[in-house]
Design a protein around this motif. Structure first.
Motif, short mmCIF file in Angstrom:
data_model
loop_
_atom_site.label_atom_id
_atom_site.label_comp_id
_atom_site.label_asym_id
_atom_site.label_seq_id
_atom_site.Cartn_x
_atom_site.Cartn_y
_atom_site.Cartn_z
N ARG A 155 24.96 56.88 45.66
CA ARG A 155 26.16 57.01 46.48
C ARG A 155 27.15 55.91 46.09
NH1 ARG A 155 25.64 53.33 50.93
NH2 ARG A 155 23.62 52.28 50.84
N ALA A 156 28.36 56.01 46.64
CA ALA A 156 29.39 55.01 46.40
C ALA A 156 29.94 54.51 47.72
CB ALA A 156 30.53 55.59 45.55
N LEU A 157 30.24 53.23 47.76
CA LEU A 157 30.81 52.58 48.95
C LEU A 157 32.20 52.07 48.59
CD1 LEU A 157 30.31 51.37 51.87
CD2 LEU A 157 29.60 49.27 50.67
N LEU A 158 33.19 52.40 49.41
CA LEU A 158 34.56 51.97 49.17
C LEU A 158 35.07 51.19 50.38
CD1 LEU A 158 36.15 55.34 47.91
CD2 LEU A 158 34.84 53.68 46.57
N GLN A 159 35.97 50.26 50.13
CA GLN A 159 36.79 49.71 51.21
C GLN A 159 38.21 50.22 51.00
OE1 GLN A 159 38.99 47.61 49.72
NE2 GLN A 159 37.96 46.07 48.49
N ASP A 160 39.07 50.05 52.00
CA ASP A 160 40.34 50.77 51.95
C ASP A 160 41.31 50.25 50.91
OD1 ASP A 160 42.36 49.04 54.23
OD2 ASP A 160 40.23 48.64 54.05
N PHE A 161 41.29 48.95 50.59
CA PHE A 161 42.22 48.45 49.57
C PHE A 161 41.96 49.14 48.24
CE2 PHE A 161 44.05 44.07 50.95
CZ PHE A 161 44.60 44.67 52.07
N THR A 162 40.70 49.29 47.87
CA THR A 162 40.37 49.96 46.62
C THR A 162 40.18 51.46 46.83
OG1 THR A 162 38.09 49.29 47.04
CG2 THR A 162 39.34 47.98 45.45
N TYR A 197 14.19 59.63 46.49
CA TYR A 197 14.35 58.63 45.44
C TYR A 197 14.97 57.38 46.04
CZ TYR A 197 18.86 61.13 45.44
OH TYR A 197 20.03 61.76 45.81
N PRO A 198 14.90 56.24 45.35
CA PRO A 198 15.43 55.00 45.92
C PRO A 198 16.94 55.10 46.16
CG PRO A 198 13.95 54.52 44.10
CD PRO A 198 14.17 56.00 44.10
N ASP A 199 17.36 54.57 47.28
CA ASP A 199 18.79 54.46 47.57
C ASP A 199 19.39 53.44 46.63
OD1 ASP A 199 21.30 54.45 48.71
OD2 ASP A 199 20.70 53.33 50.50
N THR A 200 20.41 53.83 45.91
CA THR A 200 21.15 52.92 45.04
C THR A 200 22.64 53.14 45.30
OG1 THR A 200 21.06 54.56 43.25
CG2 THR A 200 19.40 52.80 43.24
N CYS A 201 23.43 52.14 44.97
CA CYS A 201 24.83 52.20 45.39
C CYS A 201 25.69 51.37 44.47
CB CYS A 201 24.92 51.67 46.83
SG CYS A 201 26.57 51.50 47.50
N VAL A 202 26.88 51.86 44.17
CA VAL A 202 27.93 51.01 43.60
C VAL A 202 29.07 50.96 44.60
CG1 VAL A 202 27.36 51.39 41.17
CG2 VAL A 202 28.96 52.95 42.32
N GLY A 203 29.75 49.84 44.65
CA GLY A 203 30.83 49.67 45.61
C GLY A 203 32.05 49.06 44.97
N THR A 204 33.21 49.40 45.50
CA THR A 204 34.45 48.87 44.97
C THR A 204 34.78 47.52 45.61
OG1 THR A 204 35.70 50.15 46.58
CG2 THR A 204 35.43 51.11 44.39
N ASP A 205 33.79 46.70 45.71
CA ASP A 205 33.95 45.35 46.22
C ASP A 205 32.83 44.51 45.62
OD1 ASP A 205 35.44 43.82 48.75
OD2 ASP A 205 33.46 43.03 48.27
N SER A 206 33.15 43.33 45.15
CA SER A 206 32.16 42.55 44.42
C SER A 206 31.00 42.08 45.29
CB SER A 206 32.83 41.35 43.75
OG SER A 206 33.49 40.55 44.69
N GLY A 266 39.72 37.67 33.68
CA GLY A 266 39.46 38.75 34.63
C GLY A 266 38.36 38.45 35.62
N SER A 267 37.98 37.18 35.79
CA SER A 267 36.98 36.84 36.79
C SER A 267 37.52 37.15 38.18
CB SER A 267 36.63 35.35 36.70
OG SER A 267 36.12 35.04 35.42
N GLY A 268 36.60 37.40 39.11
CA GLY A 268 37.03 37.62 40.48
C GLY A 268 36.59 38.96 41.02
N SER A 269 37.22 39.38 42.08
CA SER A 269 36.87 40.64 42.72
C SER A 269 37.14 41.82 41.80
CB SER A 269 37.67 40.82 44.02
OG SER A 269 37.38 39.79 44.92
N SER A 270 36.50 42.94 42.13
CA SER A 270 36.65 44.14 41.30
C SER A 270 37.95 44.83 41.64
CB SER A 270 35.46 45.08 41.54
OG SER A 270 35.31 45.33 42.92
N ARG A 271 39.02 44.45 40.96
CA ARG A 271 40.34 44.96 41.26
C ARG A 271 40.80 45.93 40.18
NH1 ARG A 271 41.80 42.34 45.55
NH2 ARG A 271 41.38 40.12 45.88
N ASP A 272 40.95 47.21 40.54
CA ASP A 272 41.41 48.17 39.56
C ASP A 272 42.85 47.91 39.15
OD1 ASP A 272 42.15 48.84 42.12
OD2 ASP A 272 42.09 51.00 41.79
N TRP A 273 43.66 47.34 40.05
CA TRP A 273 45.06 47.11 39.70
C TRP A 273 45.22 45.96 38.72
CZ3 TRP A 273 49.10 49.97 39.52
CH2 TRP A 273 49.17 51.09 40.33
#
Length: 941
Positions: free
Chosen positions: A79-86, A205-214, A774-781
């Motif tokens: 699954r994927a987890l998002l916050q609203d900024f991303t 199967y194991p729950d795994t996740c990627v998220g748009t936040d570091s 590019g260190s820091g939070s995962s910012r697509d912008w």
């Protein structure tokens, strides 16, 4: 799907049967780290002979820590987890893809998330009001007023897209909601009819996740393998593309003993962050083991997982044990899910057995929990841990480096009115962030300390902006049940919102009389917060020193009112009887904390809080919901605009690319330039290009809102790219902020204005940078903005893992200096004209002759120098993305053609690991760059 290892089997739990893929089918893997066994199951289940092959499985099953395989694998998260900024720009891109699909003759309905996607609105609310009973309602009202367009768009998305759920504003913080409610630990496809079954049986199967936040690894504490990715990469995952990664190195972190009395989980995580930074775990997995693990409650483990990006790892995971099951049950998960998790984990040998041989790791380090001391971190980086008694000394030692340019030290300790502040005055004290608000032990400690302080007659200093922003409503319930709310309120810690607030920079404006003193007198004011990052300019643009600490210490420093206070030797204040009061007098005992937790926190609080998690308040429910499958873009909107990524796109992908010639550098940057330097973040200044655009569209400055809230409007975002007030561009000497030189006229102007001029000239652009770009939070912008500015390539010494991937995902070429080489060693001044030669051939031959290209730099006198650089397109999938002009274009073409993969995977070699980069020394880091702490680091590969 193939099943080369005959791994497919069944598991019966009570009266239900599930299909599973057995790990032992791949051989004896019991001593593999837990995290690698999760990856191995993922490969066994997704083996198709193309994206996942038998050889991939064999390489992972035979993982040798002394000789790790340089092999790329394809990981498919559950699954994927998002916050609203991303999440808003991700949804904007999906809506635009639907339009492009229709224009190219395809079916727009094919554009849907193919895995469950959960978006939590938590990044928008700001602390405008504080210290009053009305603060919460005022902040929520302002939040909706500012963000109504974005929130309406998200409501449309929830009904227009399958597999997409939205947790409304002011419900909680995404990582805490993930920990307390969303995480499954073991996933099963019977919860969603859109997900595949196997022979009619639901898959487990194991729950795994990627998220748009570091900070997505917070759920690693619950044994869920998860990490942060960029918004661009997350969009591809949502559309069925796997995450390409090299088989990781795994660092074992052995824990022994127990935490001593008076030491918090915050002290522990700051100690671990310091140790792992020194160890060097960039781009690696970290896995905790040893007898000390059992001494940590799951909430403590989650606190450690939350700060994974601060120490540079990809994830920091704990294996599941009885404590995992206890937490699932206590937080109100259904009994059938807990039974599934327990049975599956034990059947697969994933459940921790203290008597089993310890896993083998790439390397190890150890910590005796009994030696952890009360600590804070600051004033600029989370790994800069300071023992609590040393805070005063360290602040005075670092004060000269914190002073603003051209400002002399302010007069201190002179006769002062009630609101007079000096260097070291604490002007923000925030109990904030899922890092700590998810942990009842430190939250209850803060409440008990507030109670004792009030009983002594102590108050917060009047210049301190105080706030309490829990990550879930459960916190409010147990504070109320424990009778602690009134004491926190009395000290000014009223609940201001349920969201990230101060931790992500939404601290709101300081009171005018405080702000004026800071500006006019050049003061180094301080913030104290229970968050996870503290680099300058992030918490508040007027606050130059920021200190991370536990919630009870936040309350204590709000009372003290200054950071240069020695809690061990100096009183925190004067009691109502005139006697000095010390920190030890109001610090709660372990017995008091435990007893309060036992009597005040109940499992039904979680069930009640999350029982209606998707419903929202009256404002959310009353918003109109458009019903069309394609979004009706409003040309007058300043929040949500149709992006231009697919304009002129052809159905067929190009066969190769051309060399880049005639490029100009628009920025020459130092080390540790973060995504907060690159990506638009924070407040929008009225005299900035973005501010002028908004004013031109009828938006008053008081209604600008933040860049983060306007990520759905590319016109605002491209104007705010490289606009950080702390960035220093050597191409515009003597300036601070987003300025450059337009070389045809030698005119200094904003980077955006220069980019527009260059685009009008038809001149491609590039960035020259040092280490950790590019260190820091995962910012697509941080990738989208440069793409829209016309930047074609970046040449740096090293890259952060997520950002390098995002550059490729937007069709920007990441080039890397050879080891030991950099801008200085090549004698580059940034005024040259650049060419990248051999690029077309390298792409056309799929790197058959290597990844090096020739960079040609021609100075103003026509003198040319050449040197080699390495193309950092690291995986076969990234090659496809770059060739297609970006990840979104690639996915769209695949869906248009009805394909899921291409034969290029079989024809292309895997990227070898570039040599590890030497970490930058303090002397090499630009002042403007090191002020912004990297939340992630360059990859290990």
């Amino acid at each position: 799907m193939k099943n080369s290892f005959s791994a497919r089997s069944t598991l019966r739990i009570g009266g239900r049967e599930y299909a599973i893929y057995r790990l032992d089918a791949a051989g004896d893997v019991n001593r593999l780290p837990y995290s690698l066994r999760i990856l191995l199951e993922n490969l066994l289940r997704n083996e198709d002979g193309v994206t996942v092959t038998r050889e991939d499985i064999e390489a992972l099953a035979g993982w040798n820590p002394k000789n790790p395989p340089d092999r790329e694998i394809a990981f498919s998260p559950a699954r994927a987890l998002l916050q609203d900024f991303t999440g808003v720009p991700a949804l904007v891109d999906l809506a635009a893809m639907r339009d492009a699909m229709a224009e190219l003759g395809g079916d727009p309905a094919r554009i849907n998330p193919l895995i469950p996607v959960e978006l939590v609105i938590d990044h928008s609310v700001q602390v405008d009001a504080f210290g009053t009973p009305e603060a919460f309602e005022k902040n929520v009202e302002l939040d909706y007023r500012r963000n109504v367009e974005r929130y309406a768009f998200l409501r449309w998305g929830q009904q227009a897209f399958d597999n997409f759920k939205v947790v409304p504003p002011n419900t909680g913080i995404c990582h805490q909601v993930n920990l307390e409610y969303l995480a499954r630990v073991v996933f099963s496809t019977d919860e969603n009819p859109e997900l595949p079954r196997n022979g009619g049986l639901p898959l487990a199967y194991p729950d795994t996740c990627v998220g748009t936040d570091s900070h997505t690894p917070m759920v690693n504490g619950l044994s869920v393998l998860a990490w942060g990715v960029g918004g661009i990469e997350a969009e591809a995952v949502m559309l069925g593309q796997p995450v390409s990664m090299l088989i990781p190195e795994v660092i074992g972190f052995r824990l022994e003993g127990e935490l001593p009395a008076g030491v918090t989980a915050t002290d522990l995580v700051l100690t671990i962050a310091e140790m792992l930074r020194k160890k060097g775990v960039v781009g690696k997995f970290v896995e905790f083991y040893g007898p000390g693990v059992a001494a940590l409650r799951l909430e403590d483990r989650a606190t450690i997982g939350n700060m994974t990006p601060e120490y540079g790892a990809t994830c920091a995971i704990f294996p599941p044990d009885d404590e995992t099951l206890r937490y699932l049950r206590f937080t109100g998960r259904p009994e059938e899910r807990i039974a599934l998790a327990e049975a599956y984990l034990k059947e697969q040998g994933l459940f921790h057995n203290p008597d089993a041989p310890e896993p083998i790791f790439t390397d190890t380090l150890a910590l005796d929990l009994g030696k952890v001391q009360p600590s804070v971190a600051g004033p600029k980086r989370p790994q800069d841990r300071i023992s609590l008694p040393d805070v005063k000394r360290v602040f005075h030692e670092t004060l000269p480096s914190l002073l603003p340019a051209a400002k002399k030290p302010a007069e201190s300790h002179s006769p002062e009115p009630e609101l007079r502040i000096d260097h070291g005055s604490v002007v923000i004290a925030a109990i904030t962030s899922c890092t700590n608000t998810s942990n009842p032990s430190v939250m209850i400690a803060a409440g008990l300390l507030a109670k004792k302080a009030c009983e002594y007659g102590l108050t917060r200093k009047p210049w301190v902006k105080t706030s309490l922003a829990p990550g879930s409503k459960v916190v409010t319930e147990y504070f109320r049940q424990a009778g602690l709310t009134k004491y926190l309120d009395q000290l000014g810690f009223q609940t201001v919102a349920y969201g990230c607030t101060t931790c992500i920079g939404n601290s709101g404006p300081l009171p005018p009389e405080i702000s004026e003193q800071i500006r006019e007198r050049g003061l180094v004011a301080c913030s104290v917060l229970s968050g996870n990052r503290n680099f300058e300019g992030r918490i508040n643009p007027e606050v130059r020193a920021n200190f991370l600490m536990s919630p009870p210490l936040v309350v204590a420093f709000a009372i003290a009112g200054r950071i240069d206070w020695d809690p061990h030797r100096e009183p925190i204040g004067t009691g109502k009887d005139g006697s000095p009061v010390f920190l030890k007098d109001i610090w709660p005992t372990e017995e008091e904390i435990r007893e309060t937790i036992r009597t005040a926190i109940r499992s039904d609080m979680y069930r009640a809080s999350y029982g209606q998690v998707y419903e929202g308040d009256r404002r959310w429910k009353s918003m109109p919901i458009p019903s069309a499958d394609r979004f009706a873009w409003d040309e007058n909107s300043t929040y949500v605009r149709q992006p231009p990524y697919f304009q002129g796109m052809q159905a067929e992908a190009p066969k190769s690319v051309e060399d880049i010639r005639g490029a100009r550098a628009i920025a020459l940057l130092g080390d540790s330039v973060t995504t907060d330097h690159i990506s638009p973040a924070g407040s929008i200044q009225k005299d900035s290009p973005a501010g002028k655009y908004l004013i031109g569209h009828g938006v008053e400055p008081q209604d600008f809102n933040s860049y983060g809230s306007r990520r759905g409007n590319h016109e605002v975002m491209v104007r705010g790219t490289f606009a950080n007030v702390r960035i220093k561009n050597r191409l515009a000497p003597g300036t601070e902020g987003g300025y450059s030189t337009y070389f045809p006229e030698n005119a200094v102007m904003t980077i955006y204005d220069a980019a527009v001029r260059y685009q009008q000239d038809g001149t491609p652009l590039c960035i020259l940078a040092g280490k950790e770009y590019g260190s820091g939070s995962s910012r697509d912008w941080a990738a989208k903005g440069p793409f829209l500015q016309g930047i074609r390539f970046v040449l740096a010494e090293s890259y952060e893992r997520i950002h390098r991937s995002n550059l490729v995902g937007m069709g920007i070429l990441p080039l890397q200096f050879r080891d030991g080489e950099n801008v200085e060693s090549q004698g580059l001044g940034g005024r040259e004209t650049f060419a990248v030669l051999g690029l077309g051939e390298a792409i056309a031959t799929r790197f058959a002759n290597g990844r090096d290209v020739t960079v040609q730099a021609t100075d103003e006198n026509g003198r040319t120098k050449e040197f080699h650089a390495t193309i950092r397109i690291d995986t076969p999938q990234e090659m496809l993305y770059y060739l297609n002009g970006g990840i979104l274009q690639y996915v769209l073409r695949q869906l248009l053609a009805g394909k899921k993969a291409e034969t290029i995977f079989d024809a292309m070699t895997t990227a070898p690991r570039p040599a590890p980069q030497t970490p930058p020394s303090e002397g090499m880091v630009d002042e403007g760059s090191k002020d912004s702490f990297p939340a992630s680091d360059p990859p290990a590969y």
